[in-house]
Design an enzyme around this catalytic site. Structure first.
Site, PDB file in Angstrom:
ATOM      1  N   ARG A 224      10.990-112.189  -6.239  1.00  0.00           N
ATOM      2  CA  ARG A 224      10.776-112.202  -7.471  1.00  0.00           C
ATOM      3  C   ARG A 224      11.835-111.996  -8.371  1.00  0.00           C
ATOM      4  O   ARG A 224      13.128-111.240  -7.792  1.00  0.00           O
ATOM      5  CB  ARG A 224       9.792-111.260  -7.946  1.00  0.00           C
ATOM      6  CG  ARG A 224       8.394-111.598  -7.704  1.00  0.00           C
ATOM      7  CD  ARG A 224       7.964-112.543  -8.611  1.00  0.00           C
ATOM      8  NE  ARG A 224       6.386-112.779  -8.104  1.00  0.00           N
ATOM      9  CZ  ARG A 224       5.985-113.881  -7.619  1.00  0.00           C
ATOM     10  NH1 ARG A 224       6.927-114.559  -6.731  1.00  0.00           N
ATOM     11  NH2 ARG A 224       4.655-114.118  -7.096  1.00  0.00           N
ATOM     12  N   HIS A 272      10.984-122.082  -9.354  1.00  0.00           N
ATOM     13  CA  HIS A 272       9.798-121.327  -8.687  1.00  0.00           C
ATOM     14  C   HIS A 272       9.249-122.283  -7.790  1.00  0.00           C
ATOM     15  O   HIS A 272       7.956-122.466  -8.167  1.00  0.00           O
ATOM     16  CB  HIS A 272       8.990-120.555  -9.590  1.00  0.00           C
ATOM     17  CG  HIS A 272       8.057-119.628  -9.109  1.00  0.00           C
ATOM     18  ND1 HIS A 272       7.911-118.304  -9.648  1.00  0.00           N
ATOM     19  CD2 HIS A 272       7.574-119.611  -7.832  1.00  0.00           C
ATOM     20  CE1 HIS A 272       7.246-117.523  -8.830  1.00  0.00           C
ATOM     21  NE2 HIS A 272       7.144-118.347  -7.834  1.00  0.00           N
TER      22      HIS A 272
HETATM   23  P1  NDP Z   1       3.673-109.769   2.584  1.00  0.00           P
HETATM   24  O1  NDP Z   1       3.032-108.636   1.932  1.00  0.00           O
HETATM   25  O2  NDP Z   1       2.941-110.563   3.934  1.00  0.00           O
HETATM   26  O3  NDP Z   1       4.965-109.177   3.351  1.00  0.00           O
HETATM   27  C1  NDP Z   1       5.798-108.385   2.540  1.00  0.00           C
HETATM   28  C2  NDP Z   1       6.893-107.795   3.438  1.00  0.00           C
HETATM   29  O4  NDP Z   1       8.036-107.092   2.564  1.00  0.00           O
HETATM   30  C3  NDP Z   1       6.433-106.824   4.641  1.00  0.00           C
HETATM   31  O5  NDP Z   1       7.321-106.962   5.720  1.00  0.00           O
HETATM   32  C4  NDP Z   1       6.765-105.421   3.935  1.00  0.00           C
HETATM   33  O6  NDP Z   1       7.125-104.629   4.819  1.00  0.00           O
HETATM   34  C5  NDP Z   1       8.050-105.714   3.210  1.00  0.00           C
HETATM   35  N1  NDP Z   1       8.405-104.686   2.180  1.00  0.00           N
HETATM   36  C6  NDP Z   1       7.335-104.362   0.874  1.00  0.00           C
HETATM   37  N2  NDP Z   1       8.083-103.288   0.486  1.00  0.00           N
HETATM   38  C7  NDP Z   1       9.152-102.974   0.942  1.00  0.00           C
HETATM   39  C8  NDP Z   1      10.295-101.980   0.880  1.00  0.00           C
HETATM   40  N3  NDP Z   1       9.995-101.170  -0.125  1.00  0.00           N
HETATM   41  N4  NDP Z   1      11.326-102.061   1.685  1.00  0.00           N
HETATM   42  C9  NDP Z   1      11.307-102.829   2.785  1.00  0.00           C
HETATM   43  N5  NDP Z   1      10.542-103.887   3.065  1.00  0.00           N
HETATM   44  C10 NDP Z   1       9.435-103.800   2.195  1.00  0.00           C
HETATM   45  O7  NDP Z   1       4.232-110.688   1.494  1.00  0.00           O
HETATM   46  P2  NDP Z   1       4.343-112.383   1.873  1.00  0.00           P
HETATM   47  O8  NDP Z   1       5.507-112.484   2.912  1.00  0.00           O
HETATM   48  O9  NDP Z   1       3.260-113.217   1.752  1.00  0.00           O
HETATM   49  O10 NDP Z   1       5.089-112.594   0.300  1.00  0.00           O
HETATM   50  C11 NDP Z   1       6.335-112.142  -0.007  1.00  0.00           C
HETATM   51  C12 NDP Z   1       6.752-112.515  -1.493  1.00  0.00           C
HETATM   52  O11 NDP Z   1       7.230-113.644  -1.666  1.00  0.00           O
HETATM   53  C13 NDP Z   1       5.629-112.516  -2.564  1.00  0.00           C
HETATM   54  O12 NDP Z   1       5.267-111.090  -3.010  1.00  0.00           O
HETATM   55  C14 NDP Z   1       6.179-113.198  -3.578  1.00  0.00           C
HETATM   56  O13 NDP Z   1       6.930-112.423  -4.342  1.00  0.00           O
HETATM   57  C15 NDP Z   1       7.234-114.244  -3.019  1.00  0.00           C
HETATM   58  N6  NDP Z   1       6.795-115.823  -3.005  1.00  0.00           N
HETATM   59  C16 NDP Z   1       7.665-116.354  -3.666  1.00  0.00           C
HETATM   60  C17 NDP Z   1       7.183-117.768  -3.692  1.00  0.00           C
HETATM   61  C18 NDP Z   1       8.076-118.635  -4.364  1.00  0.00           C
HETATM   62  O14 NDP Z   1       7.800-120.137  -4.563  1.00  0.00           O
HETATM   63  N7  NDP Z   1       9.480-118.531  -4.739  1.00  0.00           N
HETATM   64  C19 NDP Z   1       5.888-118.269  -3.160  1.00  0.00           C
HETATM   65  C20 NDP Z   1       5.133-117.245  -2.300  1.00  0.00           C
HETATM   66  C21 NDP Z   1       5.662-116.037  -2.227  1.00  0.00           C
HETATM   67  P3  NDP Z   1       6.157-104.036   6.060  1.00  0.00           P
HETATM   68  O15 NDP Z   1       5.914-105.350   7.066  1.00  0.00           O
HETATM   69  O16 NDP Z   1       6.711-102.748   6.671  1.00  0.00           O
HETATM   70  O17 NDP Z   1       4.763-103.901   5.227  1.00  0.00           O
HETATM   71  C1  OXD Z   2       3.848-116.949  -5.294  1.00  0.00           C
HETATM   72  C2  OXD Z   2       3.514-118.038  -5.189  1.00  0.00           C
HETATM   73  O1  OXD Z   2       3.523-115.819  -5.211  1.00  0.00           O
HETATM   74  O2  OXD Z   2       3.977-119.130  -5.619  1.00  0.00           O
HETATM   75  O3  OXD Z   2       5.270-117.052  -6.025  1.00  0.00           O
HETATM   76  O4  OXD Z   2       2.570-118.184  -4.383  1.00  0.00           O
END
Ligand code: NDP
Ligand code: OXD
Length: 309
Positions: A224, A272
């Site tokens: 983000r 995005h």
């Molecule tokens: P998940 O919830 O599956 O994974 C999140 C990961 O981040 C986990 O490994 C978690 O650790 C880690 N994490 C969270 N907080 C922290 C912290 N404080 N310090 C270190 N690690 C942390 O999410 P997704 O993989 O499904 O998605 C991730 C993000 O990708 C979404 O929230 C979104 O913002 C972004 N996204 C962007 C898109 C785009 O088109 N640009 C499309 C889709 C998603 P742990 O494993 O230990 O819980």
């Molecule tokens: C996001 C998506 O979370 O596109 O950014 O799924």
């Protein structure tokens, strides 16, 4: 009983058709057309107007139309007991991987630079890096980050990941927590941010942390816009510590006209689109959560409101 879609997505037709195809018996309506708000338990949401949810007294679940749920969690009027679910979809993770691979390969083989040279009639060879030369650091190895890290490992890159909680290393080395951030950063020639935006991760791509990256490192932010301290990135690019950045997400989207990122030679902007959820692929999990909501059963891909993801 119906599903209400509350979203700023311009063309909702594919979402209506996909939901209808999976279960024609479920009524789906928009926030403008809903007849009886007091009968609604389930809202499908993307960037809805904050405050809207308070108008639904029996609301039980808000489902994100994307993988991120920050747009729901940062609603100051979010009702206390409402459940939040989000999308986790193998197709979406694969799209993210393909985008990442394209960005990395463009960096390694300088394709954009050659295109720029072409426009000026310049024939100039420069040295390139190989996959085996690069160490990639993946911040956030959840549903998407783990898919990307595993894919890049299979493609031949050295990969390490960083997450919040400890986990054994498998295909790639895993670091965790703030204590291991420096070890993780100091090896990452290309850093990919796939964190959710939470109170803990806001501004994590700041000067102090990005300075720990090796000289000439590259940043790919797909998480983000709030993860990145924008002026710190520009400073480190201008000083030559960082060599470039692919940015797909921004603090304000669309990126406002006149923003310094637009014309920065080392910044590559995409709007995005690292992945776009495919309604036909995600409709089954949405309807499953809808049924589980009305039957008071456990929900899939539920967001932990305290943790923020
Ligand atoms: P998940 O919830 O599956 O994974 C999140 C990961 O981040 C986990 O490994 C978690 O650790 C880690 N994490 C969270 N907080 C922290 C912290 N404080 N310090 C270190 N690690 C942390 O999410 P997704 O993989 O499904 O998605 C991730 C993000 O990708 C979404 O929230 C979104 O913002 C972004 N996204 C962007 C898109 C785009 O088109 N640009 C499309 C889709 C998603 P742990 O494993 O230990 O819980
Ligand atoms: C996001 C998506 O979370 O596109 O950014 O799924």
């Amino acid at each position: 009983m119906a599903i209400v879609i509350a979203s700023d997505i311009k063309n909702l037709k594919p979402w209506f058709s996909a939901l209808n195809k999976v279960d024609p018996s479920v009524e789906v309506t928009t926030m403008d057309e809903v007849r009886d708000k007091s009968a609604i338990e389930f809202i499908l949401a993307w960037n809805y107007p904050h405050g809207l949810l308070r108008k639904y007294p029996r609301l039980k679940t808000v489902a994100s139309m994307g993988a991120g749920a920050d747009h729901i969690l940062n609603d100051p009027y979010l009702p206390e007991n409402v459940n939040i679910v989000r999308l986790a979809d193998p197709g979406l993770s694969q799209d993210m991987y393909e985008f990442t691979l394209a960005a990395i390969m463009n960096r390694l083989r300088s394709l954009t630079r050659y295109r720029e040279n072409q426009m000026q009639g310049i024939w100039k060879k420069t040295l390139y890096c190989r996959i085996s030369d690069v160490t990639i650091g993946v911040m956030g190895t959840g549903a998407i980050g783990n898919h990307i890290a595993s894919g890049l490992h299979t493609a031949g890159f050295r990969v390490s990941g960083w997450k919040r909680t400890a986990a054994p290393s498998g295909l790639y080395k895993i670091y965790h927590g703030n204590d291991q951030l420096e070890s993780f950063f100091s090896n990452a020639g290309i850093l990919i941010c796939l964190l959710p935006l939470t109170a803990e991760t806001e501004g994590i791509l700041n000067k102090q942390n990005m300075q720990m990256l090796p000289k000439n490192a590259w940043i790919i932010n797909l998480g983000r816009g709030g993860h990145l301290v924008e002026e710190d990135l520009v400073e480190l690019l201008d000083s030559g510590h960082l060599d470039g950045a692919n940015l797909d997400v921004f603090r304000t989207e669309p990126l406002p006209p006149g923003h310094p990122f637009w014309n920065h030679k080392k910044i590559f902007i995409t709007p995005h689109i690292a992945s776009i959820p495919v309604p036909g692929s995600v409709a089954p999990q949405i309807l499953e959560n809808y049924r589980n909501t009305i039957e008071n059963k456990p929900l899939k891909n539920k967001v932990n409101r305290q943790r923020g993801y």
